[in-house]
Motif scaffolding. Structure first.
Motif, mmCIF file in Angstrom:
data_model
loop_
_atom_site.group_PDB
_atom_site.id
_atom_site.type_symbol
_atom_site.label_atom_id
_atom_site.label_comp_id
_atom_site.label_asym_id
_atom_site.label_seq_id
_atom_site.Cartn_x
_atom_site.Cartn_y
_atom_site.Cartn_z
ATOM 1 N N SER A 383 0.826 -1.211 0.000
ATOM 2 C CA SER A 383 0.000 0.000 0.000
ATOM 3 C C SER A 383 0.863 1.265 0.000
ATOM 4 N N PHE A 384 2.207 1.070 -0.129
ATOM 5 C CA PHE A 384 3.126 2.210 -0.175
ATOM 6 C C PHE A 384 3.056 2.817 -1.575
ATOM 7 N N LYS A 385 2.005 3.631 -1.787
ATOM 8 C CA LYS A 385 1.744 4.219 -3.106
ATOM 9 C C LYS A 385 1.715 5.740 -2.983
ATOM 10 N N LEU A 386 1.943 6.414 -4.096
ATOM 11 C CA LEU A 386 2.048 7.874 -4.106
ATOM 12 C C LEU A 386 0.815 8.523 -3.481
ATOM 13 N N ALA A 387 -0.384 8.088 -3.895
ATOM 14 C CA ALA A 387 -1.624 8.698 -3.394
ATOM 15 C C ALA A 387 -1.781 8.486 -1.892
ATOM 16 N N ASN A 388 -1.475 7.275 -1.416
ATOM 17 C CA ASN A 388 -1.608 6.966 0.012
ATOM 18 C C ASN A 388 -0.646 7.799 0.856
ATOM 19 N N ILE A 389 0.600 7.912 0.386
ATOM 20 C CA ILE A 389 1.608 8.659 1.146
ATOM 21 C C ILE A 389 1.268 10.147 1.151
ATOM 22 N N LYS A 391 -1.598 11.468 1.060
ATOM 23 C CA LYS A 391 -2.706 11.639 2.012
ATOM 24 C C LYS A 391 -2.184 11.647 3.447
ATOM 25 N N GLN A 392 -1.251 10.723 3.754
ATOM 26 C CA GLN A 392 -0.658 10.654 5.098
ATOM 27 C C GLN A 392 0.094 11.933 5.448
ATOM 28 N N LEU A 393 0.750 12.536 4.447
ATOM 29 C CA LEU A 393 1.585 13.710 4.686
ATOM 30 C C LEU A 393 0.831 15.024 4.486
ATOM 31 N N ASN A 394 -0.489 14.928 4.304
ATOM 32 C CA ASN A 394 -1.331 16.119 4.115
ATOM 33 C C ASN A 394 -0.844 17.000 2.956
ATOM 34 N N THR A 395 -0.482 16.358 1.861
ATOM 35 C CA THR A 395 -0.070 17.091 0.670
ATOM 36 C C THR A 395 -0.741 16.458 -0.535
ATOM 37 N N ASN A 396 -0.399 16.913 -1.736
ATOM 38 C CA ASN A 396 -0.984 16.292 -2.929
ATOM 39 C C ASN A 396 0.091 15.548 -3.714
ATOM 40 N N THR A 397 -0.339 14.715 -4.626
ATOM 41 C CA THR A 397 0.598 13.849 -5.359
ATOM 42 C C THR A 397 1.583 14.641 -6.204
ATOM 43 N N THR A 398 1.149 15.803 -6.709
ATOM 44 C CA THR A 398 2.037 16.621 -7.554
ATOM 45 C C THR A 398 3.227 17.131 -6.745
#
Length: 476
Positions: A383-389, A391-398
């Motif tokens: 589950s270590f995916k860009l979208a999940n991380i 979300k955890q870090l309160n930022t966006n994928t870009t």
């Protein structure tokens, strides 16, 4: 410990401190046996506050054991040697009574031997086995000539000789010695000794490919695991031997099951190692603090330390300032080069600020959180995916993708692959057990849904497949 605290004022301080020391050491060894070195060290650190220097010296041996468990063998052995030196210099029998000195010295020599044996298991260097044997002999001779010598001590020494013979692959000699140990009812009453004998015999029979006899002893140990009697290290070894023997019988389903269980135990061990090293760090800081305070009292160097602190702070701020200036100069140089290339329009400061600039604080926060996820080995989860991380870090994928590109120098997928492949290479190098597992099992355990993806990523990093890499390791 709770009972002692309630009755602290009813007993003499010397008795209170002695009983407290015994309780703390028992708590430490219970947690060690369960594989919870961090919790054991927590007890040592937190419950030992305010103890007298004598008991602090006594507890040095437990920190040595912790270092050995966490594979810092040199540090562990150095601490054992300091402990032995403290006992030798204790002419007034303050640390231990004359009656107990031989027993405590022998225990220290045995601890050194255990460290050398584990060091051998990690490196394969025969010299460590030789050192282990010498220290076991020293311990045995001390006990043999003391009033504490018993038939149990003799049998325990025999089991240690058998263990060394097993490590030297002298299977017939080792089996003969362990058979003698198994006949000793006093030795076999103790769960630790019983585990050692049964596990060794299971390993010998596995090497000799006597599958039925191997299963006989593994089943005994499995029963102890279910009752939570088996130590963490032995549990790991049992799962490993079960996976090998089930594979030999053609029962792939059970071989796979126990391979997964053993890998799960290794993961727990790695988490404990990280946590344990944190508590050892606390212990070392305390030691440094105590020594520093003594030095301050003797030499009155407060001013010098203050100057050194200010110098350090100045150096840090200067490096930050210099790096920012350097980055700015590099951007200016790049723009100068771009202005001379036909077809490329210079980028204005305003555009940089709007489109690509991310606040320094935000970058620092995200990078620190990424470091934390790396430390906790979260990349081993699928589950270590860009979208999940993101979300955890309160930022966006870009933003997250941009930061990884800029500061890690790779794309997100390359970043994850690098973490996973570096991790498994380290594990394969230092843990021969993992080399025996199915490649598909390994790929799933480090977060890959597809075995092919894992093989391709591994090959890109090492120029060989995982199977080829393992074969090369086995030849060394």
């Amino acid at each position: 410990m709770n009972l002692l605290q309630k009755n602290k004022n009813k007993i003499a301080f010397s008795y209170y401190e002695a009983l407290r020391h015994i309780a703390i050491t028992r708590l430490f060894y219970i947690e060690k046996r369960k594989g919870n070195i961090a919790q054991g060290l927590k007890f040592l650190n937190n419950l030992s506050i305010g103890m007298s220097p004598v008991y602090k010296k006594k507890q040095l041996i437990f920190f040595a054991v912790a270092y050995i468990e966490l594979r810092d063998y040199k540090k562990g052995i150095d601490l054992v040697n300091i402990h032995l030196n403290n006992i030798r210099n204790d002419s007034n029998n303050v640390l231990y009574t004359k009656f107990l000195k031989a027993k405590e010295t022998a225990a220290a020599y045995n601890t050194k031997s255990d460290a050398f044996i584990n060091w051998y298991k990690d490196t394969g260097a025969i010299k460590f086995l030789d050192s282990a044997q010498k220290n076991y002999e020293k311990a045995y001779l001390l006990m043999k000539n003391s009033e504490n010598f018993s038939a149990y001590s003799q049998s325990l020494h025999k089991s240690r000789k058998a263990q060394i013979a097993l490590l030297r692959k002298e299977y017939d000699l080792s089996l003969s010695l362990f058979n003698e140990c198994e006949k000793d009812s006093v030795l076999m009453e103790k769960s630790f000794s019983r585990e050692m004998v049964w596990l060794a015999k299971a390993e010998i029979y596995t090497h000799l490919k006597k599958i039925d006899l191997a299963f006989k002893y593994l089943e005994k140990l499995t029963a102890d695991i279910q009752k939570s009697k088996c130590s963490h290290e032995n549990k790991l070894k049992v799962y490993y031997l079960l996976s090998i023997n089930y594979e030999r019988t053609g029962n792939i389903e059970k071989a796979y099951k126990y391979s997964k269980l053993s890998l799960s135990e290794i993961k727990k061990e790695n988490v404990q190692k990280n946590a344990g090293n944190f508590f050892l760090g606390v212990y070392e800081k305390e030691e440094i603090k105590n020594r520093s305070e003594e030095m301050l009292q003797k030499n009155n160097t407060n001013l010098l330390l203050l100057f050194a602190s200010l110098l350090l702070i100045f150096t840090i701020f200067y490096k930050i300032y210099y790096q920012k200036r350097k980055n700015k100069e590099e951007i200016i140089n790049i723009r100068k080069i771009e202005s001379n290339i036909p077809g490329i329009q210079p980028i204005t400061d305003q555009k940089v600020t709007i489109s690509t600039s991310i606040e320094d604080e935000t970058v620092a926060y995200i990078l620190s959180k990424l470091d934390s996820l790396e430390f906790k080995k979260r990349f081993l989860s699928n589950s270590f995916k860009l979208a999940n991380i993101a979300k955890q870090l309160n930022t966006n994928t870009t933003y997250l993708s941009q930061i990884i590109n800029q500061y890690k120098g790779v794309s997100f997928s390359e970043y994850v692959n690098t973490l996973r492949i570096n991790y498994i290479i380290t594990e394969l190098d230092k843990n021969p057990l993992i080399r025996k597992y199915n490649i598909e099992v390994i790929s799933k355990e480090i977060g890959y849904k597809s075995c092919t993806t894992f093989i391709n990523a591994f090959k890109k990093r090492t120029q060989m497949t995982p199977s080829e890499y393992i074969k090369n390791l086995e030849k060394m």
